[in-house]
Design an enzyme around this catalytic site. Structure first.
Site, PDB file in Angstrom:
ATOM      1  N   VAL A  15      42.927  42.072  68.136  1.00  0.00           N
ATOM      2  CA  VAL A  15      43.807  43.182  68.551  1.00  0.00           C
ATOM      3  C   VAL A  15      44.798  43.560  67.440  1.00  0.00           C
ATOM      4  CG1 VAL A  15      45.290  44.006  70.410  1.00  0.00           C
ATOM      5  CG2 VAL A  15      43.730  42.143  70.846  1.00  0.00           C
ATOM      6  N   SER A 131      55.722  41.414  62.386  1.00  0.00           N
ATOM      7  CA  SER A 131      56.173  41.212  63.762  1.00  0.00           C
ATOM      8  C   SER A 131      56.120  42.500  64.564  1.00  0.00           C
ATOM      9  CB  SER A 131      57.606  40.676  63.775  1.00  0.00           C
ATOM     10  OG  SER A 131      58.047  40.583  65.120  1.00  0.00           O
ATOM     11  N   LYS A 185      59.737  35.033  58.421  1.00  0.00           N
ATOM     12  CA  LYS A 185      59.052  35.281  59.707  1.00  0.00           C
ATOM     13  C   LYS A 185      59.148  34.050  60.602  1.00  0.00           C
ATOM     14  CE  LYS A 185      56.877  37.175  62.995  1.00  0.00           C
ATOM     15  NZ  LYS A 185      55.654  36.689  63.497  1.00  0.00           N
ATOM     16  N   HIS A 188      62.519  34.126  62.054  1.00  0.00           N
ATOM     17  CA  HIS A 188      62.488  35.225  63.046  1.00  0.00           C
ATOM     18  C   HIS A 188      61.954  34.685  64.372  1.00  0.00           C
ATOM     19  CE1 HIS A 188      60.087  38.157  65.322  1.00  0.00           C
ATOM     20  NE2 HIS A 188      60.905  39.096  64.907  1.00  0.00           N
ATOM     21  N   ASN A 189      60.881  33.940  64.307  1.00  0.00           N
ATOM     22  CA  ASN A 189      60.287  33.410  65.536  1.00  0.00           C
ATOM     23  C   ASN A 189      61.167  32.351  66.188  1.00  0.00           C
ATOM     24  OD1 ASN A 189      58.189  35.078  64.796  1.00  0.00           O
ATOM     25  ND2 ASN A 189      56.601  33.636  65.384  1.00  0.00           N
ATOM     26  N   GLU A 192      63.573  34.251  67.989  1.00  0.00           N
ATOM     27  CA  GLU A 192      62.839  34.805  69.151  1.00  0.00           C
ATOM     28  C   GLU A 192      62.790  33.766  70.286  1.00  0.00           C
ATOM     29  OE1 GLU A 192      58.907  36.622  68.184  1.00  0.00           O
ATOM     30  OE2 GLU A 192      58.077  35.194  69.609  1.00  0.00           O
ATOM     31  N   ARG A 447      79.251   3.119  61.796  1.00  0.00           N
ATOM     32  CA  ARG A 447      78.213   2.883  60.770  1.00  0.00           C
ATOM     33  C   ARG A 447      78.682   1.806  59.794  1.00  0.00           C
ATOM     34  NH1 ARG A 447      77.388   6.682  57.256  1.00  0.00           N
ATOM     35  NH2 ARG A 447      75.225   6.179  56.819  1.00  0.00           N
TER      36      ARG A 447
END
Ligand code: 6PG
Length: 469
Positions: A15, A131, A185, A188-189, A192, A447
Site C-alpha cells: 500500500v 511518515s 524518524k 518521531h515514532n 508518536e 553507592r
C-alpha cells in the site's frame, strides 16, 4: 519496456509503495515500480493507466534498465533482512553513481552499515524516514532524508514535489549525514507512541471519571482539535468514536481487543535514549503500556483479586477542561523529551541536526503533526542550542498555566485507580527537571556505602569516599 526512460524507481508495491509511486507520477515524474508479486505489479499498471508515465515489473533487470542514470531507486519494504536481500538482488544490474534510498523504518545502525558497504561499490545509499501512513504517501507525506548530501540533491526535486506542504513549504529537508534521516524518524515514532498513550489515558479518565459516552468523546475530541491540541492524532481519535460496528450493535471502538501491538520503533527510541543517557520516561511508559496491555490473562486474574477504589464522578465539563490542559502539558513534555534525545544524538553521532527544521517538516504530512509544532519550531529558531523545551521562554507560560490542572487530574486519577502512567511520568519528569536539588545525593551515599563508588560534594572539588560504618 524502454531503457533509461523513467526518472524514479520504487521497490515494494504494498500500500505504501503503490501510493508513493502514484504520488511521484501525479507530480509529473516518470516512475517505475518493482515487486516480486505479479498481482501488485499488474494492479499498479492498471491504476496508473499510461505505462509511458508509470509502469511496473517483477523482473529486477528490466526494472533497473528502464531507469535513467544515475538511477534513483527507493525501497519501501519492511525493515530488517529484506532490505539487505533487495539490495543484493539489485547490485548485479546497477552502475556506479546510482542512488538507493531506503524509505522504510530501518534501524539507524543498519543504515550506517549499508551506506559504507555500498560506498565501496560506488553506489550512493541513504536512509529517509517517510511518515504519514498510506494516505500520507498518496497525497503528501513528511519526508526525513539524511546521509549522502550530494545524492540527496539529485532526488530533492522529486521529494519536494511529493511531500506534504505546510503553508506552501514542503515538509522535507536534508537532515544530516549518515543515518540522520532514520534516526529522526525513529524518534518521531517514539513521540508518536507517547502521544498515542496519552490520548488513551484521557479517554479512560473521561469515561471512568466523567461517565463520557462515545458520542460525548467524539464531541470533546473534536472541540479539542479546534484549539491548542489541534493535531492529526486528536482529529482521527474524534472520528474513531463515531464509527459503528458492522458485526454487532454499538460502536466499533468498544469491540476492539485491548492488546496493543508494536513493530519496534518506539522501543528502539527508548533503548537508544538509555544508551545516550537521556531520559524520555513518557516514551518509555508508552512502550511499557503496550507491553502491559499484552498481558491480558494476568491482568484479568489480578483484576479479580484487588478491589477498586470507590468511584467518584466529577463534573463532565470541568473534567474535560482540566484534561485538555493536562493533555496539552503532556504533549509538550513528550515533544520536549524526544527533541532532547535528538539534540543529544546529534552530538553523539555528529548528525548536525537543526531542531527547528525538524519541527518544521513535522508540521504537515506526518503522524505527529500538530499545531504545537509551529511554536516548537519558533522556540528552536530563537535558540538553536536550546537543550530542552522546558527551558524555552516561549514555553514558560504555556507550561506554567497548565500545571494546576495537571496536578488535579493526576491526583484524581491516583485516587480513583485510573492508570495514567504517561501523564504521571510527564509531570514527575517536569517536576524533577525543574528541581535544582534532587534526592539523588542519598543514592550516591548508598553507592559509596556498599560499593565504595565514591561521591562528589556540593561545597568543594574532588572525589570523596567515606567509611560509613
Ligand atoms: C508513520 C508511522 C508508521 C507506522 C508505525 C507504526 O510515521 O507513518 O509511524 O511508520 O505506522 O511504525 O508503528 P507500530 O506498529 O510500532 O505502532
Amino acid at each position: 519496456m524502454q531503457q533509461n526512460t523513467y526518472e524514479f524507481g520504487l521497490i515494494g508495491l504494498g500500500v505504501m509503495g503503490r501510493n508513493f509511486i502514484l504520488n511521484v507520477s501525479d507530480n509529473g515524474f516518470k516512475a517505475i515500480g518493482y515487486d516480486l508479486d505479479i498481482e501488485k505489479v499488474n494492479a499498479l499498471i492498471e491504476e496508473g493507466g499510461d505505462v509511458s508515465k508509470i509502469n511496473a515489473t517483477n523482473k529486477a533487470d528490466k526494472f533497473v534498465e528502464a531507469i535513467a542514470r544515475p538511477r534513483k531507486i527507493m525501497l519501501l519494504v519492511p525493515a530488517g533482512k529484506v532490505v539487505d536481500t533487495v539490495i543484493e538482488s539489485l547490485l548485479p544490474f546497477l552502475d556506479k553513481e546510482d542512488i538507493i534510498i531506503d524509505g522504510g523504518n530501518s534501524f539507524f545502525t543498519d543504515t550506517d552499515r549499508r551506506e559504507t558497504y555500498l560506498k565501496d561499490k560506488g553506489i550512493h545509499f541513504f536512509g529517509s524516514g517517510v511518515s504519514g501512513g498510506a494516505k500520507g504517501a498518496r497525497i503528501g507525506p513528511s519526508i526525513m532524508p539524511g546521509g549522502d548530501k550530494e545524492a540527496y540533491t539529485q532526488v530533492q526535486p522529486i521529494f519536494e514535489a511529493v511531500a506534504a506542504k505546510f503553508k506552501g513549504e514542503p515538509c522535507v529537508a536534508y537532515l544530516g549525514p549518515k543515518s540522520a534521516g532514520n534516526y529522526v524518524k525513529m524518534v518521531h515514532n517514539g513521540i508518536e507512541y507517547g502521544l498515542m498513550q496519552l490520548i488513551t489515558e484521557a479517554y479512560d479518565l473521561l469515561k471512568k471519571g466523567g461517565n463520557a459516552t462515545n458520542d460525548d468523546l467524539q464531541t470533546v475530541f473534536s472541540n479539542w482539535n479546534n484549539g491548542r491540541l489541534q493535531s492529526f492524532l486528536i482529529e482521527i481519535t474524534a472520528g474513531i468514536f463515531s464509527v459503528d460496528d458492522t458485526l454487532s450493535e454499538g460502536k466499533l471502538v468498544d469491540k476492539i481487543l485491548d492488546k496493543a501491538k508494536q513493530k519496534g520503533t518506539g522501543k528502539w527510541t527508548s533503548q537508544n535514549a538509555m544508551d545516550l543517557g537521556i531520559p524520555v520516561p513518557t516514551i518509555d511508559m508508552a512502550v511499557s503500556m503496550r507491553e502491559l496491555s499484552a498481558l491480558k490473562k494476568d491482568r484479568i486474574a489480578a483484576d479479580a483479586i484487588y478491589a477498586k477504589p470507590k468511584s467518584e464522578l466529577r463534573d463532565k465539563n470541568d473534567l474535560e477542561k482540566k484534561m485538555e490542559a493536562a493533555l496539552y502539558f503532556a504533549f509538550i513534555i513528550t515533544y520536549a523529551q524526544g527533541l532532547h534525545q535528538l539534540a543529544d544524538a546529534s552530538e553523539e553521532y555528529k548528525y548536525n541536526l537543526e531542531l527547528a527544521t525538524i519541527a518544521k517538516i513535522w508540521r504537515a504530512g506526518c503522524i505527529i503533526r500538530a499545531g504545537l509544532l509551529e511554536d516548537i519550531s519558533e522556540a528552536f529558531e530563537v535558540n538553536q542550542d536550546l537543550p530542552n523545551l522546558i527551558l524555552s521562554p516561549n514555553f514558560k507560560e504555556k507550561i506554567s498555566s497548565t500545571l494546576p490542572a495537571v496536578r488535579e487530574i493526576v491526583a484524581f486519577a491516583a485516587k480513583q485507580g485510573i492508570p495514567m502512567p504517561g501523564l504521571f511520568s510527564a509531570l514527575s519528569y517536569f517536576d524533577a527537571f525543574s528541581s535544582a536539588r534532587l534526592p539523588l545525593n542519598l543514592l550516591q551515599a548508598q553507592r559509596d556505602h556498599f560499593g565504595s563508588h565514591t561521591y562528589e560534594r556540593i561545597d568543594r572539588e574532588g572525589i570523596f569516599h567515606t567509611e560509613w560504618e
